[in-house]
Write an enzyme that holds these catalytic residues in place. Sequence first.
Site, PDB file in Angstrom:
ATOM      1  N   CYS A  59      -2.545   4.822   8.392  1.00  0.00           N
ATOM      2  CA  CYS A  59      -2.466   4.262   9.751  1.00  0.00           C
ATOM      3  C   CYS A  59      -1.132   4.565  10.418  1.00  0.00           C
ATOM      4  O   CYS A  59      -0.949   4.317  11.599  1.00  0.00           O
ATOM      5  CB  CYS A  59      -2.687   2.750   9.706  1.00  0.00           C
ATOM      6  SG  CYS A  59      -4.376   2.295   9.268  1.00  0.00           S
ATOM      7  N   THR A  90     -26.022  -7.452  13.613  1.00  0.00           N
ATOM      8  CA  THR A  90     -26.845  -7.119  12.451  1.00  0.00           C
ATOM      9  C   THR A  90     -25.979  -6.531  11.343  1.00  0.00           C
ATOM     10  O   THR A  90     -25.224  -5.587  11.570  1.00  0.00           O
ATOM     11  CB  THR A  90     -27.943  -6.104  12.839  1.00  0.00           C
ATOM     12  OG1 THR A  90     -28.730  -6.659  13.891  1.00  0.00           O
ATOM     13  CG2 THR A  90     -28.820  -5.773  11.648  1.00  0.00           C
ATOM     14  N   SER A 146     -11.538  -4.008   1.414  1.00  0.00           N
ATOM     15  CA  SER A 146     -12.192  -2.864   2.045  1.00  0.00           C
ATOM     16  C   SER A 146     -12.809  -1.986   0.960  1.00  0.00           C
ATOM     17  O   SER A 146     -12.124  -1.591   0.008  1.00  0.00           O
ATOM     18  CB  SER A 146     -11.168  -2.060   2.850  1.00  0.00           C
ATOM     19  OG  SER A 146     -11.794  -1.041   3.588  1.00  0.00           O
ATOM     20  N   GLN A 150      -5.410  -3.464  -1.457  1.00  0.00           N
ATOM     21  CA  GLN A 150      -5.111  -2.560  -2.569  1.00  0.00           C
ATOM     22  C   GLN A 150      -5.377  -3.201  -3.926  1.00  0.00           C
ATOM     23  O   GLN A 150      -5.290  -2.534  -4.957  1.00  0.00           O
ATOM     24  CB  GLN A 150      -3.652  -2.093  -2.498  1.00  0.00           C
ATOM     25  CG  GLN A 150      -3.327  -1.186  -1.328  1.00  0.00           C
ATOM     26  CD  GLN A 150      -4.032   0.163  -1.406  1.00  0.00           C
ATOM     27  OE1 GLN A 150      -4.403   0.634  -2.473  1.00  0.00           O
ATOM     28  NE2 GLN A 150      -4.208   0.803  -0.254  1.00  0.00           N
ATOM     29  N   ASN A 208       0.805  -1.223   0.000  1.00  0.00           N
ATOM     30  CA  ASN A 208       0.000   0.000   0.000  1.00  0.00           C
ATOM     31  C   ASN A 208       0.839   1.275   0.000  1.00  0.00           C
ATOM     32  O   ASN A 208       0.296   2.371  -0.145  1.00  0.00           O
ATOM     33  CB  ASN A 208      -0.928   0.010   1.222  1.00  0.00           C
ATOM     34  CG  ASN A 208      -0.164  -0.019   2.536  1.00  0.00           C
ATOM     35  OD1 ASN A 208       0.790  -0.777   2.686  1.00  0.00           O
ATOM     36  ND2 ASN A 208      -0.577   0.796   3.490  1.00  0.00           N
TER      37      ASN A 208
END
Length: 384
Positions: A333, A242, A202, A182, A154
């Site tokens: 991050c 949920t 993601s 990625q 990344n």
Amino acid sequence: MTRAYLDNAASTPIRDEVVKVITHTLKYSLGNPSSVQHSYGREARSILEESRICIAKNIKASPSEIIFTSGGTEANNLVLRSSVLDLGIRHIITSQLEHPSVLQTIIYLSVRYKISVDFISINEKGILDFNNMEEILKKNVYKKTLVSLMYANNEIGNLLEVDQVIFLCKKYNAYFHSDTIQVIGNIPINMEKLNFDFATASAHKFYGPKGIGFVFIRNNILKKIKPFITGGGQENGIRSGTENIHGIAGLSEALRLSCCNFASYIKKMQYLKSYCISELQKIIPNIIFNGLSSHPEKSIPSILNFLYPTKKDHLLYFHLDLMGVSVSKGSSCNSKKKRSHVIQSIITDRCLLNKTMPIRISFGIFNEKKDIDLLVKALQKIGK
């Protein structure tokens, strides 16, 4: 002010079509997908499972192998922790180039559960030493081993030689987890051909919403995994709670749209990257590109990383932002750290690091040539 957003590896803009799907789902799908006793719940359940089928189809997997999560970090945690707790993994092989959600989790597991960890040797370009990897596997052949390596880095964009990794894992009976965050939604991936045991994704890396992702777990392993979150037994009993129906619907639509247009998107990204390289070479003598990011056949088309000579230190990124250019020094991050752990792992010349700052440019489908021109002009102003 004219602005250029060149930080797509951190998060991509959400597509208008995806926003429409999410909005429609939020407005009209009011049921709980576990409440199948009535039509509202069954409608929500239908959206959930149709999305799962669509995602599986686009990565050539079985729908039952897709488990929804809150994003890539949770997905990586689920894989690593479940491997140790449920599969009996006692040894993990990884590299210093991995995402913090992988590295920090492995460090925690090594301390908490006495798991042995080995890091594969890398060179100054971030290329893994597969002879070293085989030596490690051979030495630990009697331990249950998990290999965890990202498909596309990344920060420096290096593409993993996955065929070589898969061959070695199969030879020494090791499990293989790949952080494909990625990759999925940005370049084609086929789980029928790639013998991954685990892969993670993601949505906000491919023009979908934040806060939603998934983990791919091969069916023959899935039955061995115990609940990661206990409660209602959702997601094949692995992740209770949920489901985020509107996020899942948005993820599915974003992935579908990307997979329908891979050829044109990749071609555009390759053009932007090539143009950016040539323009940077004009203004920065002897420019150093990090990793293999400047090698089109060995890196992902969307990422370019280089060292910029400057004394402005971390203020470089703020100066660029004030000029309308959004870039990063690496993983979001790691934003609080002065230097990326990836860059520090591949550049051993401390003097060079002290005289330069890494800049990661990550292209997206909404970028144009003018965005690169704006970046180059901003760098020229800073250099004066």
